[in-house]
Write an enzyme that holds these catalytic residues in place. Structure first.
Site, PDB file in Angstrom:
ATOM      1  N   GLY A 208      68.940 -83.033  36.994  1.00  0.00           N
ATOM      2  CA  GLY A 208      67.807 -83.895  36.552  1.00  0.00           C
ATOM      3  C   GLY A 208      67.953 -84.061  35.291  1.00  0.00           C
ATOM      4  O   GLY A 208      68.121 -83.524  34.132  1.00  0.00           O
TER       5      GLY A 208
ATOM      6  N   GLY B   3      65.305 -85.890  33.480  1.00  0.00           N
ATOM      7  CA  GLY B   3      64.215 -86.159  32.817  1.00  0.00           C
ATOM      8  C   GLY B   3      63.998 -85.196  31.614  1.00  0.00           C
ATOM      9  O   GLY B   3      64.756 -85.008  30.840  1.00  0.00           O
ATOM     10  N   PHE B   4      62.600 -85.006  31.262  1.00  0.00           N
ATOM     11  CA  PHE B   4      62.403 -84.441  29.999  1.00  0.00           C
ATOM     12  C   PHE B   4      62.960 -83.022  29.832  1.00  0.00           C
ATOM     13  O   PHE B   4      63.614 -82.751  28.899  1.00  0.00           O
ATOM     14  CB  PHE B   4      60.891 -84.251  29.937  1.00  0.00           C
ATOM     15  CG  PHE B   4      59.942 -85.581  29.561  1.00  0.00           C
ATOM     16  CD1 PHE B   4      60.382 -85.982  28.266  1.00  0.00           C
ATOM     17  CD2 PHE B   4      59.361 -86.259  30.334  1.00  0.00           C
ATOM     18  CE1 PHE B   4      59.489 -87.273  28.001  1.00  0.00           C
ATOM     19  CE2 PHE B   4      58.640 -87.231  30.121  1.00  0.00           C
ATOM     20  CZ  PHE B   4      58.967 -87.868  28.786  1.00  0.00           C
ATOM     21  N   GLY B   5      63.046 -82.289  30.793  1.00  0.00           N
ATOM     22  CA  GLY B   5      63.626 -81.033  30.954  1.00  0.00           C
ATOM     23  C   GLY B   5      65.006 -80.837  30.731  1.00  0.00           C
ATOM     24  O   GLY B   5      65.633 -80.352  29.798  1.00  0.00           O
TER      25      GLY B   5
ATOM     26  N   VAL C  51      71.488 -84.605  44.264  1.00  0.00           N
ATOM     27  CA  VAL C  51      71.761 -83.003  44.768  1.00  0.00           C
ATOM     28  C   VAL C  51      70.914 -82.896  45.977  1.00  0.00           C
ATOM     29  O   VAL C  51      69.684 -82.911  45.859  1.00  0.00           O
ATOM     30  CB  VAL C  51      71.318 -82.098  43.556  1.00  0.00           C
ATOM     31  CG1 VAL C  51      71.409 -80.801  44.150  1.00  0.00           C
ATOM     32  CG2 VAL C  51      72.346 -82.359  42.451  1.00  0.00           C
TER      33      VAL C  51
ATOM     34  N   GLU D  24      44.197 -93.592  32.567  1.00  0.00           N
ATOM     35  CA  GLU D  24      44.770 -94.436  31.955  1.00  0.00           C
ATOM     36  C   GLU D  24      44.972 -95.778  32.512  1.00  0.00           C
ATOM     37  O   GLU D  24      44.892 -96.951  32.007  1.00  0.00           O
ATOM     38  CB  GLU D  24      46.048 -93.815  31.386  1.00  0.00           C
ATOM     39  CG  GLU D  24      45.926 -92.635  30.414  1.00  0.00           C
ATOM     40  CD  GLU D  24      47.253 -92.163  29.698  1.00  0.00           C
ATOM     41  OE1 GLU D  24      47.127 -91.771  28.721  1.00  0.00           O
ATOM     42  OE2 GLU D  24      48.181 -92.128  30.536  1.00  0.00           O
TER      43      GLU D  24
ATOM     44  N   ASP E 106      58.462 -79.479  35.783  1.00  0.00           N
ATOM     45  CA  ASP E 106      57.600 -79.746  36.763  1.00  0.00           C
ATOM     46  C   ASP E 106      57.828 -78.851  37.996  1.00  0.00           C
ATOM     47  O   ASP E 106      56.858 -78.297  38.800  1.00  0.00           O
ATOM     48  CB  ASP E 106      57.537 -81.033  37.077  1.00  0.00           C
ATOM     49  CG  ASP E 106      56.394 -81.903  36.225  1.00  0.00           C
ATOM     50  OD1 ASP E 106      55.938 -81.310  35.073  1.00  0.00           O
ATOM     51  OD2 ASP E 106      56.207 -82.874  36.358  1.00  0.00           O
TER      52      ASP E 106
HETATM   53  C1  LIG Z   1      52.579 -91.566  35.669  1.00  0.00           C
HETATM   54  C2  LIG Z   1      52.869 -90.264  34.922  1.00  0.00           C
HETATM   55  C3  LIG Z   1      51.900 -90.190  33.581  1.00  0.00           C
HETATM   56  C4  LIG Z   1      52.469 -88.913  32.850  1.00  0.00           C
HETATM   57  N1  LIG Z   1      51.706 -88.811  31.558  1.00  0.00           N
HETATM   58  C5  LIG Z   1      52.026 -87.825  30.943  1.00  0.00           C
HETATM   59  C6  LIG Z   1      51.640 -87.654  29.535  1.00  0.00           C
HETATM   60  O1  LIG Z   1      50.987 -88.617  28.964  1.00  0.00           O
HETATM   61  N2  LIG Z   1      51.855 -86.506  28.862  1.00  0.00           N
HETATM   62  C7  LIG Z   1      52.585 -85.697  29.300  1.00  0.00           C
HETATM   63  O2  LIG Z   1      53.072 -84.615  28.546  1.00  0.00           O
HETATM   64  N3  LIG Z   1      53.027 -85.480  30.560  1.00  0.00           N
HETATM   65  C8  LIG Z   1      52.829 -86.683  31.558  1.00  0.00           C
HETATM   66  N4  LIG Z   1      53.483 -86.816  32.692  1.00  0.00           N
HETATM   67  C9  LIG Z   1      54.072 -85.684  32.896  1.00  0.00           C
HETATM   68  C10 LIG Z   1      55.597 -85.497  32.662  1.00  0.00           C
HETATM   69  O3  LIG Z   1      56.061 -86.859  32.724  1.00  0.00           O
HETATM   70  C11 LIG Z   1      56.165 -84.596  33.302  1.00  0.00           C
HETATM   71  O4  LIG Z   1      55.706 -83.156  33.142  1.00  0.00           O
HETATM   72  C12 LIG Z   1      57.592 -84.290  32.867  1.00  0.00           C
HETATM   73  O5  LIG Z   1      58.298 -85.491  33.367  1.00  0.00           O
HETATM   74  C13 LIG Z   1      58.473 -83.197  33.551  1.00  0.00           C
HETATM   75  O6  LIG Z   1      59.684 -83.372  33.236  1.00  0.00           O
HETATM   76  P1  LIG Z   1      60.576 -82.646  34.173  1.00  0.00           P
HETATM   77  O7  LIG Z   1      62.084 -83.003  33.498  1.00  0.00           O
HETATM   78  O8  LIG Z   1      60.361 -81.465  34.869  1.00  0.00           O
HETATM   79  O9  LIG Z   1      60.723 -83.802  35.124  1.00  0.00           O
HETATM   80  P2  LIG Z   1      61.231 -85.187  35.308  1.00  0.00           P
HETATM   81  O10 LIG Z   1      60.943 -85.716  33.922  1.00  0.00           O
HETATM   82  O11 LIG Z   1      60.311 -86.026  36.493  1.00  0.00           O
HETATM   83  O12 LIG Z   1      62.821 -85.563  35.592  1.00  0.00           O
HETATM   84  C14 LIG Z   1      63.051 -85.189  36.919  1.00  0.00           C
HETATM   85  C15 LIG Z   1      64.599 -85.816  37.012  1.00  0.00           C
HETATM   86  O13 LIG Z   1      65.242 -85.172  38.133  1.00  0.00           O
HETATM   87  C16 LIG Z   1      65.826 -86.090  39.013  1.00  0.00           C
HETATM   88  N5  LIG Z   1      66.058 -85.706  40.182  1.00  0.00           N
HETATM   89  C17 LIG Z   1      65.226 -85.361  41.097  1.00  0.00           C
HETATM   90  N6  LIG Z   1      65.483 -84.753  42.145  1.00  0.00           N
HETATM   91  C18 LIG Z   1      66.868 -84.814  42.123  1.00  0.00           C
HETATM   92  C19 LIG Z   1      67.880 -84.769  43.081  1.00  0.00           C
HETATM   93  N7  LIG Z   1      67.601 -84.046  43.867  1.00  0.00           N
HETATM   94  N8  LIG Z   1      69.093 -84.904  42.562  1.00  0.00           N
HETATM   95  C20 LIG Z   1      69.538 -85.743  41.268  1.00  0.00           C
HETATM   96  N9  LIG Z   1      68.448 -85.809  40.499  1.00  0.00           N
HETATM   97  C21 LIG Z   1      66.891 -85.524  40.697  1.00  0.00           C
HETATM   98  C22 LIG Z   1      64.601 -87.357  38.713  1.00  0.00           C
HETATM   99  O14 LIG Z   1      65.447 -88.520  38.940  1.00  0.00           O
HETATM  100  C23 LIG Z   1      64.583 -87.596  37.366  1.00  0.00           C
HETATM  101  O15 LIG Z   1      65.046 -88.247  36.403  1.00  0.00           O
HETATM  102  C24 LIG Z   1      53.231 -87.867  33.321  1.00  0.00           C
HETATM  103  C25 LIG Z   1      53.560 -88.104  34.720  1.00  0.00           C
HETATM  104  C26 LIG Z   1      53.296 -89.003  35.355  1.00  0.00           C
HETATM  105  C27 LIG Z   1      54.180 -89.265  36.908  1.00  0.00           C
END
Ligand SMILES: Cc1cc2nc3c(=O)[nH]c(=O)nc-3n(C[C@H](O)[C@H](O)[C@H](O)COP(=O)(O)OP(=O)(O)OC[C@H]3O[C@@H](n4cnc5c(N)ncnc54)[C@H](O)[C@@H]3O)c2cc1C
Length: 443
Positions: free
Chosen positions: A12, A14-16, A80, A176, A305
């Site tokens: 992943g 994303g943010f984490g 994955v 929003e 998340d």
């Molecule tokens: C529309 C929307 C608005 C939001 N607004 C806010 C806000 O204003 N403020 C705030 O703090 N939070 C906000 N959030 C929440 C915030 O975006 C999430 O809490 C944050 O992105 C979580 O980070 P993460 O790294 O857990 O997951 P993510 O950032 O979702 O990253 C997960 C990554 O894993 C990858 N992935 C998933 N499954 C697989 C797999 N099987 N194999 C390979 N890659 C994979 C995905 O492609 C993605 O890039 C919002 C969320 C959404 C959907």
């Protein structure tokens, strides 16, 4: 360890996951970051792509580019599909291969979340959710297409359902989206159509809860509701959506005729809990230890998340700051272990506050003892989002776009983009009827 240099696999970007990778840039490890998308997405601004304020390229950047200077990190585009905990391997599908095994010494799972329709997956084709760039572009297409269809439609009775937009879920994303759509129809589109009046469009925000922005203090929820109503949004609370199909949504026994229903309500975690066969919370998120590892597996971390962790008796929210702080923590802990240093104290989230924007120049902000609504909160919202966009080029381009929109009301990306290449699409039903009636008039 199987190798001299420990291998850290991060699933992943994303943010984490990205925060973890960046925090390992100086560590003596081999990092492999796997994501099924080639880009890191700034999800908090997805609604601005869906409402034509920004274009996709302004809220996402290639992960490979972000990490290009990090010599110890390899980026793999792939999905994955499972984890072999015993053999310490993850399985990856890519465009031409499936089930490729990749070994790790440390694993960080940061796979985020997806939509949940609360057991009603049959709603999905009629009520798309907003989670990826593709979702945002598809919703943008639907919204703009509805206005185009209504303009092409001679029968005014059909305008009503084409120009009724239902948003399900009054959390930050729903609020929003509703505010941005109201500004879109009342400001940007108002003078561009001849047969229809875009300002007559109905935007209905529905939620089963008793108030909007349930995670914010009540006064801010009320301030957001008042603002939405001022923008002409109909806020309907206290009733869940019973049914959604191609003709609209049913709420508390009433059928709302609509061609555009958007789902911003539920969030379901990724299948990481199933891969690990470990304890999950009621929502399916992996229950992690206070150091973010999985019970019995100090080499596996779950962050963001996908993870479930309580702090002061309450579960941490699924927000970007939690994911970033957890990603950094996992990286620091791995580094300390490798360097033989003492372990860290349990993870503790430092809450900098939450915000939601409601239309133009208005936001609500909750941070510690500060509750703020209005223009000042909106300025703070804009500053924080620009800061967290991550790349200077995106910051500048988004800032210029926002100033332009604020001053002129003009949106940067009001495009309907259908991804069927140059294949000629069949004429739309209304266009065909138009053509037929013209022929009748002519004959
Ligand atoms: C529309 C929307 C608005 C939001 N607004 C806010 C806000 O204003 N403020 C705030 O703090 N939070 C906000 N959030 C929440 C915030 O975006 C999430 O809490 C944050 O992105 C979580 O980070 P993460 O790294 O857990 O997951 P993510 O950032 O979702 O990253 C997960 C990554 O894993 C990858 N992935 C998933 N499954 C697989 C797999 N099987 N194999 C390979 N890659 C994979 C995905 O492609 C993605 O890039 C919002 C969320 C959404 C959907």
């Amino acid at each position: 360890m199987s190798d001299a240099v420990p291998r850290v696999v991060i699933v992943g970007g994303g943010f984490g996951g990205l925060a973890a990778a960046k925090a390992l840039r100086k560590a003596n490890v081999e990092v492999t970051l796997i994501d099924r998308q080639n880009h890191h997405l700034f999800q908090p601004l997805l609604y601005q792509v869906a409402t034509s304020v920004l274009s996709p390229g302004q809220i996402a950047s290639p992960i490979r580019g972000i990490l290009s200077k990090q010599r110890n990190t390899t980026v793999i585009l792939g999905e994955v599909t499972g984890v072999d905990i015993g053999q310490r391997r993850v399985f990856v599908d890519s465009s031409d291969r499936s089930g490729v095994a990749l070994e790790y010494d440390y694993l960080i799972l940061a796979t985020g979340a997806s939509h949940s329709y609360f057991g009603h997956d049959e709603f999905e084709p009629f009520a798309p959710g907003l989670k990826s760039l593709a979702d945002a572009v598809s919703i943008r297409n639907r919204i703009l297409q509805a206005f185009e269809q209504a303009e092409a439609e001679e029968d005014p009775r059909r305008h009503r359902d084409l120009l009724t937009f239902v948003l399900v879920g009054a959390g930050p994303t729903g609020v929003e989206m509703a505010g941005a759509m109201a500004v879109l129809v009342r400001q940007s589109l108002r003078s561009e159509f001849r047969r229809i009046d875009p300002t007559s469009a109905r935007i209905i925000l529905v939620d089963a809860g008793k108030r909007v922005l349930g995670s914010f203090p009540e006064t801010l929820g009320l301030a957001a509701t008042r603002r939405l109503e001022k923008l002409g949004v109909e806020v309907r609370l206290g009733h869940a959506v019973d049914h959604v199909d191609g003709d609209g949504a049913s709420v508390a026994g009433e059928h709302i005729a609509s061609k555009t229903v958007i789902w911003t309500a539920g969030v379901a975690p990724s299948p990481a809990g199933k891969w690990l066969r470990t304890a999950t919370d009621h929502a399916g998120r992996v229950r992690v230890q206070p150091d973010l590892t999985v019970t019995g597996h100090p080499e596996i971390f779950v962050v963001g998340d996908t993870a479930s962790l309580d702090q002061d008796g309450r579960p941490l929210a699924g927000v970007a700051q939690v994911a970033m702080q957890q990603g950094r923590y996992a990286a620091r802990l791995i580094r300390r272990r490798i360097e033989g240093q003492a372990a860290l104290k349990p993870f503790r989230y430092f809450d900098k506050g939450t915000m939601a924007v409601v239309g133009k120049g208005f936001a609500v902000l909750h941070s510690g003892w500060i509750d703020l609504s209005g223009f000042l909160a909106w300025m703070a919202w804009a500053a924080v989002h620009l800061e967290f966009l991550g790349q200077s080029s995106l910051r500048i381009s988004v800032f210029v776009q926002w100033v332009w929109l604020y001053l002129t009301g003009q949106r940067g990306a009001r495009l309907i983009v259908n991804h069927h290449g140059s294949v000629t699409s069949p004429p739309h039903e209304t266009e065909m009827r138009d053509a037929a009636s013209k022929q009748r008039r002519a004959s």
